[in-house]
Scaffold this active site. Sequence first.
Site, mmCIF file in Angstrom:
data_model
loop_
_atom_site.group_PDB
_atom_site.id
_atom_site.type_symbol
_atom_site.label_atom_id
_atom_site.label_comp_id
_atom_site.label_asym_id
_atom_site.label_seq_id
_atom_site.Cartn_x
_atom_site.Cartn_y
_atom_site.Cartn_z
ATOM 1 N N GLY A 12 0.771 -1.120 -0.010
ATOM 2 C CA GLY A 12 -0.147 0.137 -0.003
ATOM 3 C C GLY A 12 0.731 1.202 -0.055
ATOM 4 O O GLY A 12 0.443 2.226 0.647
ATOM 5 N N ARG A 15 0.714 5.546 -2.125
ATOM 6 C CA ARG A 15 0.231 6.934 -1.612
ATOM 7 C C ARG A 15 0.202 7.236 0.080
ATOM 8 O O ARG A 15 0.404 5.993 0.660
ATOM 9 C CB ARG A 15 -0.829 7.682 -2.165
ATOM 10 N N VAL A 63 -2.909 -7.999 -2.021
ATOM 11 C CA VAL A 63 -2.361 -8.716 -0.728
ATOM 12 C C VAL A 63 -3.148 -9.716 -0.147
ATOM 13 O O VAL A 63 -2.563 -10.645 0.763
ATOM 14 C CB VAL A 63 -1.989 -7.600 0.418
ATOM 15 N N ASN A 89 1.379 -2.288 5.453
ATOM 16 C CA ASN A 89 0.625 -1.208 5.587
ATOM 17 C C ASN A 89 -0.775 -1.041 4.870
ATOM 18 O O ASN A 89 -1.663 -0.255 5.400
ATOM 19 C CB ASN A 89 1.597 0.046 5.005
ATOM 20 N N SER A 141 -3.357 0.649 14.491
ATOM 21 C CA SER A 141 -3.878 1.878 14.660
ATOM 22 C C SER A 141 -4.485 1.963 16.123
ATOM 23 O O SER A 141 -4.457 0.754 16.910
ATOM 24 C CB SER A 141 -5.130 1.714 14.033
ATOM 25 N N TYR A 154 -12.842 -2.083 11.246
ATOM 26 C CA TYR A 154 -11.448 -1.572 11.232
ATOM 27 C C TYR A 154 -10.793 -1.846 12.701
ATOM 28 O O TYR A 154 -9.662 -2.288 12.609
ATOM 29 C CB TYR A 154 -11.612 0.031 10.940
ATOM 30 N N ALA A 156 -11.366 -4.238 15.038
ATOM 31 C CA ALA A 156 -11.103 -5.350 15.165
ATOM 32 C C ALA A 156 -9.930 -6.004 14.329
ATOM 33 O O ALA A 156 -9.322 -6.817 14.637
ATOM 34 C CB ALA A 156 -12.449 -6.356 14.529
ATOM 35 N N LYS A 158 -7.447 -4.075 13.208
ATOM 36 C CA LYS A 158 -6.151 -3.601 13.904
ATOM 37 C C LYS A 158 -5.836 -4.342 15.226
ATOM 38 O O LYS A 158 -4.602 -4.446 15.687
ATOM 39 C CB LYS A 158 -6.283 -2.172 13.832
ATOM 40 N N ILE A 187 -3.724 11.162 11.875
ATOM 41 C CA ILE A 187 -2.629 11.679 11.047
ATOM 42 C C ILE A 187 -3.251 12.206 9.866
ATOM 43 O O ILE A 187 -4.263 11.928 9.342
ATOM 44 C CB ILE A 187 -1.968 10.229 10.659
#
Length: 246
Positions: A12, A15, A63, A89, A141, A154, A156, A158, A187
């Site tokens: 990833g 960018r 991936v 990532n 995260s 999300y 779960a 991470k 971020i």
Amino acid sequence: MPLTDQVALVTGSGRGIGQAIALALAAQGANLVINDVDAASAQVTAGDIEARGRQALVSGANVVDEAQVEAMVEAVMERFGRLDILVNNAGLTRDGLLIRMKEDQWDLVLDVNLKGAFVCTKSAARPMMKARHGRIVNIASVAGITGNPGQANYSASKGGLIALTKTTALELAPRGITCNAVAPGFIETAMTQQLAEEVREGWMKRIPLARAGTAEDVAAAVCFLAGPASTYVTGQVLVVDGGMVM
């Protein structure tokens, strides 16, 4: 430069945070494998790395697809003959309240964010084990530590990634491979810049350092964990959040 001629694969990395990580590793002397399903952005990142005097290999491997990932790792070994660093990532979000979240939203986020890291780690670990050296860094995260409303999938994924980090560290330590995670907080990215002002203000009130983080802040943490200064660090989660979850 501490990573001179080492080879780093960053998923990833076309960018955003992934791109910043790739550029930071290149600045430390590493050659890069730029993996992204967005071919155009991957080529731009690769061009920036080559302009800095380092080599770059572009891969569009998904991936989640084990066959594609194995082919990517084989291509890396054919091109460079080594793979020293893996940064998992690649990730995405499909936010929604738990009671309204659709099953495909859950499945997609868990597949890319968690299964993707598993698939890439499994493939990359083989050449690292033969070399008896390697650095694996997973981008988790703070949501995986504290949870976050509207992000059951999300959070779960991470949280699972943090657990995967610790197990990977335990299994691969005898072969000289470390595995750690970086857990970013709020971020500045293209995604967060689209948030409503009142939402941004709410986040800022929770950050003791009173500023949002940058992709470069995350990249600096990855460089530490990928480099020689972290030789005796494994199975850890480095939180980069300005003190938000302190």
